[in-house]
Design an enzyme around this catalytic site. Sequence first.
Site, PDB file in Angstrom:
ATOM      1  N   CYS A  61     -54.562  69.233  89.910  1.00  0.00           N
ATOM      2  CA  CYS A  61     -53.656  69.569  88.646  1.00  0.00           C
ATOM      3  C   CYS A  61     -53.240  71.019  88.536  1.00  0.00           C
ATOM      4  CB  CYS A  61     -54.163  69.145  87.504  1.00  0.00           C
ATOM      5  SG  CYS A  61     -55.374  70.046  86.921  1.00  0.00           S
ATOM      6  N   CYS A  76     -74.724  78.208 101.702  1.00  0.00           N
ATOM      7  CA  CYS A  76     -74.903  76.778 101.613  1.00  0.00           C
ATOM      8  C   CYS A  76     -73.920  75.933 102.291  1.00  0.00           C
ATOM      9  CB  CYS A  76     -74.846  76.442 100.247  1.00  0.00           C
ATOM     10  SG  CYS A  76     -73.482  76.318  99.293  1.00  0.00           S
ATOM     11  N   HIS A 113     -63.294  65.284  91.127  1.00  0.00           N
ATOM     12  CA  HIS A 113     -64.625  65.722  91.291  1.00  0.00           C
ATOM     13  C   HIS A 113     -64.464  67.178  91.924  1.00  0.00           C
ATOM     14  CE1 HIS A 113     -68.596  65.713  93.156  1.00  0.00           C
ATOM     15  NE2 HIS A 113     -68.088  65.980  94.282  1.00  0.00           N
ATOM     16  N   HIS A 116     -70.800  70.193  92.753  1.00  0.00           N
ATOM     17  CA  HIS A 116     -72.245  70.002  91.832  1.00  0.00           C
ATOM     18  C   HIS A 116     -72.589  71.565  91.484  1.00  0.00           C
ATOM     19  CE1 HIS A 116     -72.334  66.252  93.822  1.00  0.00           C
ATOM     20  NE2 HIS A 116     -72.965  65.738  92.712  1.00  0.00           N
ATOM     21  N   ASP A 124     -79.424  86.253  93.049  1.00  0.00           N
ATOM     22  CA  ASP A 124     -79.208  87.284  92.290  1.00  0.00           C
ATOM     23  C   ASP A 124     -77.852  87.549  91.541  1.00  0.00           C
ATOM     24  OD1 ASP A 124     -79.640  89.933  90.752  1.00  0.00           O
ATOM     25  OD2 ASP A 124     -79.007  90.964  92.594  1.00  0.00           O
ATOM     26  N   ARG A 130     -75.630  78.071  90.519  1.00  0.00           N
ATOM     27  CA  ARG A 130     -74.662  77.952  91.876  1.00  0.00           C
ATOM     28  C   ARG A 130     -73.661  76.712  91.681  1.00  0.00           C
ATOM     29  NH1 ARG A 130     -75.311  75.225  96.769  1.00  0.00           N
ATOM     30  NH2 ARG A 130     -77.306  74.806  96.278  1.00  0.00           N
ATOM     31  N   CYS A 132     -71.503  74.830  93.282  1.00  0.00           N
ATOM     32  CA  CYS A 132     -71.358  74.428  94.805  1.00  0.00           C
ATOM     33  C   CYS A 132     -69.989  73.675  94.860  1.00  0.00           C
ATOM     34  CB  CYS A 132     -72.389  73.921  95.380  1.00  0.00           C
ATOM     35  SG  CYS A 132     -72.446  73.386  97.171  1.00  0.00           S
TER      36      CYS A 132
END
Length: 144
Positions: A61, A76, A113, A116, A124, A130, A132
Amino acid sequence: MKPGMKPVVGATPRVVKSDQEWRQELAPEEYAVLRQAATERPFTGEYTDTETVGVYECRACGAELFRSATKFESHCGWPSFYDPADSDAVLLREDRTMGMKRIEVLCGSCHSHLGHVFEGEGYDTPTDQRYCINSISLKLVPEA
């Protein structure tokens, strides 16, 4: 949303489109993540290692979600941010899929979505959070 997922309770999206409209506007892989809560494979997204200064918008959007100043390297496999651009940029809700309790991050404007958010991992950062986020959920608008 993927089967079994319910609409956000107590919040109405500012951007509302039919499922058919979303399918027409989004590529199949974008639709799978943004509208069905799929996850892109780690270390494959275009923004995982990006250091470009700018604003990250919702790919569905165009709402501003995160700024590059809050992006950090978490190793990650997905872009990580420690704070959304604005207090209402994202919505959070409990996600009990995958046999665990997590906090899902949704676009505050269209309820797509994004990924998470995790806390207490020892990074730090000022917020100890976080976010993600799937690269495919984002669109980077570089600073002029």
